[in-house]
Design a protein around this motif. Sequence first.
Motif, mmCIF file in Angstrom:
data_model
loop_
_atom_site.group_PDB
_atom_site.id
_atom_site.type_symbol
_atom_site.label_atom_id
_atom_site.label_comp_id
_atom_site.label_asym_id
_atom_site.label_seq_id
_atom_site.Cartn_x
_atom_site.Cartn_y
_atom_site.Cartn_z
ATOM 1 N N PRO A 135 108.016 50.868 -5.008
ATOM 2 C CA PRO A 135 109.309 51.345 -4.991
ATOM 3 C C PRO A 135 110.327 51.033 -4.006
ATOM 4 N N ASN A 136 109.755 51.067 -2.734
ATOM 5 C CA ASN A 136 110.509 50.462 -1.833
ATOM 6 C C ASN A 136 110.842 49.027 -1.435
ATOM 7 N N ASP A 137 110.571 48.240 -2.356
ATOM 8 C CA ASP A 137 110.699 46.793 -2.424
ATOM 9 C C ASP A 137 112.196 46.665 -2.715
ATOM 10 N N ARG A 138 112.837 45.780 -1.787
ATOM 11 C CA ARG A 138 114.310 45.587 -1.545
ATOM 12 C C ARG A 138 114.980 45.061 -3.063
ATOM 13 N N SER A 139 114.008 44.274 -3.826
ATOM 14 C CA SER A 139 114.344 43.715 -4.816
ATOM 15 C C SER A 139 114.776 44.811 -5.902
ATOM 16 N N ALA A 140 114.485 45.964 -5.575
ATOM 17 C CA ALA A 140 114.669 47.111 -6.689
ATOM 18 C C ALA A 140 116.173 47.775 -6.349
ATOM 19 N N TYR A 141 116.552 47.502 -5.311
ATOM 20 C CA TYR A 141 117.722 48.188 -4.741
ATOM 21 C C TYR A 141 118.940 48.171 -5.569
ATOM 22 N N VAL A 142 119.268 46.815 -6.136
ATOM 23 C CA VAL A 142 120.511 46.449 -6.812
ATOM 24 C C VAL A 142 120.402 47.624 -8.147
ATOM 25 N N LEU A 143 119.114 47.828 -8.670
ATOM 26 C CA LEU A 143 119.165 48.930 -9.665
ATOM 27 C C LEU A 143 119.413 50.381 -9.211
ATOM 28 N N TYR A 144 118.685 50.540 -8.121
ATOM 29 C CA TYR A 144 118.852 51.907 -7.661
ATOM 30 C C TYR A 144 120.501 52.114 -7.247
ATOM 31 N N GLU A 145 121.040 51.262 -6.468
ATOM 32 C CA GLU A 145 122.552 51.349 -6.309
ATOM 33 C C GLU A 145 123.319 51.678 -7.572
ATOM 34 N N ALA A 146 122.966 51.098 -8.785
ATOM 35 C CA ALA A 146 123.908 51.376 -10.042
ATOM 36 C C ALA A 146 123.531 52.916 -10.466
ATOM 37 N N ILE A 147 122.433 53.316 -10.404
ATOM 38 C CA ILE A 147 122.027 54.489 -10.735
ATOM 39 C C ILE A 147 122.626 55.634 -9.679
ATOM 40 N N ALA A 148 122.547 55.399 -8.420
ATOM 41 C CA ALA A 148 123.195 56.185 -7.205
ATOM 42 C C ALA A 148 124.333 56.465 -7.649
ATOM 43 N N GLU A 149 125.286 55.035 -7.836
ATOM 44 C CA GLU A 149 126.688 55.278 -7.919
ATOM 45 C C GLU A 149 127.137 55.848 -9.163
ATOM 46 N N ALA A 150 126.556 56.160 -10.186
ATOM 47 C CA ALA A 150 126.799 56.864 -11.176
ATOM 48 C C ALA A 150 126.220 58.653 -11.078
ATOM 49 N N GLY A 151 125.432 58.882 -10.081
ATOM 50 C CA GLY A 151 125.255 60.170 -10.045
ATOM 51 C C GLY A 151 123.815 60.459 -10.846
ATOM 52 N N ALA A 152 123.213 59.478 -11.208
ATOM 53 C CA ALA A 152 122.398 59.739 -12.163
ATOM 54 C C ALA A 152 120.964 60.009 -11.402
ATOM 55 N N ILE A 153 119.640 60.220 -11.915
ATOM 56 C CA ILE A 153 118.482 60.624 -11.537
ATOM 57 C C ILE A 153 117.467 59.522 -11.417
ATOM 58 N N ALA A 154 116.441 59.312 -10.659
ATOM 59 C CA ALA A 154 115.417 58.224 -10.673
ATOM 60 C C ALA A 154 114.196 59.228 -10.764
ATOM 61 N N LEU A 155 113.412 58.961 -11.766
ATOM 62 C CA LEU A 155 112.094 59.746 -11.730
ATOM 63 C C LEU A 155 110.897 58.657 -11.832
ATOM 64 N N PHE A 156 110.025 58.982 -10.694
ATOM 65 C CA PHE A 156 109.081 57.848 -10.418
ATOM 66 C C PHE A 156 107.602 58.502 -10.611
#
Length: 288
Positions: A135-156
């Motif tokens: 989950p902390n692989d920086r390649s995933a961060y571009v997706l997290y950025e989109a989620i965070a910008e929208a105020g959405a939730i990430a469930l792992f």
Amino acid sequence: MNVDDLIAIDIHTHAEEPCGCHPDDGYDDFQAAMATYFKAPYEHPPTMVETAAYYREKKIGCVIFPVDAERETGFRRYANEEVAGIAAENSDIMIPFASIDPAKGKAGAREARRLIDEFGIKGFKFHPTMQGFYPNDRSAYVLYEAIAEAGAIALFHTGQTGVGSGMRGGMGMRMKYSNPIHLDDVAVDFPDMPIIMAHPSFPWQEEALAIAQHKPNVYIDMSGWSPKYFPPILVKYANSILRHKMLFGSDWPVIKPDRWLADFEKLEMKDEVRPLILKENARRLLKI
């Protein structure tokens, strides 16, 4: 959704066959092994429409999602749009999450923004073991950025998994990816993105509790296990300092809410904590 009329909100349910069709030939052995592992109470996974009817009858709201693990498993994913569409038709009881393999990079981030804007997606499900990534692989961060910008939730997903259990080589599933400690970095780098760590995180339960206590944006859902098997330390934290961070989840369809709730009733849990776990914490997190 009239939350006041619900007895609970199940934060963790799976959309197994949203179109009611046989999903993928390669899926059969996997599903059979899962059913054996969980002693699942069904012959065939329920459709989303059947799921909605069940939850409506029980007066339980549910967050529902597919899992996009095409790259790692070879199984076709269910279309996020289809899951969202059926959830919209049953919006009195269903809240749609989506799933995107982080390996899709910028294309995945574009999909996430479109799903949020056009389909009302409220969050995203990740399964590091099934999707084969830390989950902390920086390649995933571009997706997290989109989620965070929208105020959405990430469930792992965290901890051991029933996926591939008992199958040759565990079906290629590597549990190391689902150690919750990797989410500590994500919580630091995305401090305003709500993060849910799914399941009792065996064998890393204490890591999960430490992260949830230390990071304000991190929650724990209690799905995937019957409460009678919960580690004592999880119950202790749920009853005390993490009472506002714990969420009811079943892991439907492999565990039915009826079974989970019946065993939860027998758990030594403070009366004032039960409604927080069953509904109020999720209501606040989901903003409903």
